[in-house]
Design a protein around this motif. Sequence first.
Motif, PDB file in Angstrom:
ATOM      1  N   ASN A   1     -13.649 -32.628 -23.487  1.00 12.40           N
ATOM      2  CA  ASN A   1     -14.285 -32.234 -23.717  1.00 12.40           C
ATOM      3  C   ASN A   1     -15.392 -33.177 -22.286  1.00 12.40           C
ATOM      4  OD1 ASN A   1     -14.722 -33.094 -26.928  1.00 12.40           O
ATOM      5  ND2 ASN A   1     -13.155 -34.317 -26.915  1.00 12.40           N
ATOM      6  N   LEU A   2     -17.207 -32.469 -22.520  1.00 13.05           N
ATOM      7  CA  LEU A   2     -17.402 -33.093 -21.215  1.00 13.05           C
ATOM      8  C   LEU A   2     -17.895 -34.635 -21.447  1.00 13.05           C
ATOM      9  CD1 LEU A   2     -19.423 -29.872 -21.447  1.00 13.05           C
ATOM     10  CD2 LEU A   2     -18.066 -30.505 -19.567  1.00 13.05           C
TER      11      LEU A   2
ATOM     12  N   PHE B   1     -18.075 -33.536 -15.895  1.00 12.85           N
ATOM     13  CA  PHE B   1     -16.533 -33.785 -16.170  1.00 12.85           C
ATOM     14  C   PHE B   1     -16.387 -33.493 -17.279  1.00 12.85           C
ATOM     15  CE2 PHE B   1     -19.454 -36.615 -12.472  1.00 12.85           C
ATOM     16  CZ  PHE B   1     -18.528 -36.095 -11.805  1.00 12.85           C
ATOM     17  N   LEU B   2     -15.201 -32.930 -17.357  1.00 15.88           N
ATOM     18  CA  LEU B   2     -14.383 -32.697 -18.787  1.00 15.88           C
ATOM     19  C   LEU B   2     -12.878 -33.586 -18.807  1.00 15.88           C
ATOM     20  CD1 LEU B   2     -14.617 -30.425 -20.057  1.00 15.88           C
ATOM     21  CD2 LEU B   2     -13.077 -28.813 -19.764  1.00 15.88           C
TER      22      LEU B   2
ATOM     23  N   GLY C   1      -5.391 -30.856 -16.180  1.00 20.43           N
ATOM     24  CA  GLY C   1      -5.062 -30.506 -17.480  1.00 20.43           C
ATOM     25  C   GLY C   1      -6.152 -31.142 -18.777  1.00 20.43           C
ATOM     26  N   SER C   2      -7.457 -30.607 -17.969  1.00 23.25           N
ATOM     27  CA  SER C   2      -8.045 -31.300 -19.115  1.00 23.25           C
ATOM     28  C   SER C   2      -8.878 -30.436 -19.640  1.00 23.25           C
ATOM     29  CB  SER C   2      -9.601 -31.939 -18.023  1.00 23.25           C
ATOM     30  OG  SER C   2      -9.807 -31.333 -16.664  1.00 23.25           O
TER      31      SER C   2
ATOM     32  N   GLN D   1     -12.787 -28.854 -26.848  1.00 25.02           N
ATOM     33  CA  GLN D   1     -12.686 -29.436 -28.252  1.00 25.02           C
ATOM     34  C   GLN D   1     -14.667 -29.529 -28.108  1.00 25.02           C
ATOM     35  OE1 GLN D   1     -10.394 -33.012 -29.736  1.00 25.02           O
ATOM     36  NE2 GLN D   1      -9.433 -32.682 -27.878  1.00 25.02           N
ATOM     37  N   ASN D   2     -15.212 -28.702 -29.513  1.00 22.62           N
ATOM     38  CA  ASN D   2     -17.137 -29.054 -29.681  1.00 22.62           C
ATOM     39  C   ASN D   2     -17.554 -29.139 -28.035  1.00 22.62           C
ATOM     40  OD1 ASN D   2     -18.740 -28.753 -31.608  1.00 22.62           O
ATOM     41  ND2 ASN D   2     -19.050 -30.769 -31.412  1.00 22.62           N
TER      42      ASN D   2
END
Length: 387
Positions: free
Chosen positions: A220-221, A215-216, A43-44, A24-25
């Motif tokens: 998102n980061l 870190f995701l 799953g990230s 996501q973005n």
Amino acid sequence: MYVLNANHISKSYKTAGETMRILQNVNLQVMKGEMVAIMGPSGSGKTTLLHVLTGVDTPDDGEIVIGGETFSQLTEEEKAFFRRKHMGMIFQDFQLLESLTVKENILLPLILERKEADIQQERFSRIADVLGIEKLADKGITEISGGQKQRVAIGRALINEPDIIFGDEPTGSLDRKTTGDVMRCMKQMNQRSGISFLLVTHDAYTASFCDRVLFLQDGNLAKEVKKENTADNFREDIWKTLCGLGGGKDDLFDISRKMLKAGFYKYRLYFLCNLSATALFCCFAVISTNRTFMNASIVNSSISNNIYLPFFLSAVFLVFFLPVSCQAFLASRKQEYGVMFSLGMSRKEAFRNLLFENVIISVLALAIALAAGTVLSFLFFPLSFMQ
């Protein structure tokens, strides 16, 4: 100068009529000569992000620029050609061709480019020397170890002098020592050649060789950690950030509590030894401090012999048994804490967790043993309670 500049990357999949948003973005930049790691829970979206950045998958939205070229707008054929010239890949399972020798595997990208033989030999000699695999040149892939295979994979990724190398769990199938050797090779090549690295990994030890870690979480980061101090401090910062993605500052205690609860049977020897030692001491203390019993034992020496001999033998047994129980306790924790160390747990945190576990076990043993010792003293030696 950015070697990789990815902006507003989004990716979703449709499963059973539902849309799952994986990325996501996401905005991600890697400088020339920089070594960056991407981490996050299962799953990230780590693998999906890597697939999108390397053109294996197509983003729903966003733009990917690599080496000044808008990679995301190329056709599939153009992407394949671009990958061959400007990108290198390192995989967890090596992806080496067993029908080729070590040298042929490393030279494969140059062979596909139809580079001259002297150029191939010069680059191979230079890279093989740095990676320490020059003596393996004519060996088959099945004849070398896992760490050597990964060095061959690194050599193959470097041979074409790409702008950036992507790694998908590059040390995932290696032990800790081999991981350190492989990562030092990568770092050395990064510093010598100025080639950028972007590594997806679950291992804090691997990530600690990088300049910064992203870190995701949930597509998102979420956070970023930069290497500012020593490798040990950097690894500890990585570990704490990983824990923080899942909760508060007491996560390590929570992990220890869960491990203690799930594996309590492993502590039974250690627990029973503590319990026996405390109960024995309690019995002895109750009996030996009672005046009536002591006076009776002076008058009748057989009482003294019958009582003190079992206590003495039990004490000797426990003196030898305690080290064995401690060894068994540590052995039972070896596998769990080996995993925790590989994920970046510091010695300080390990000591704190082990202390927490030992306190819990000791308090339980003490409480039960005091009660058991008192009851046993009353049942078997009622004289000691009489005035």
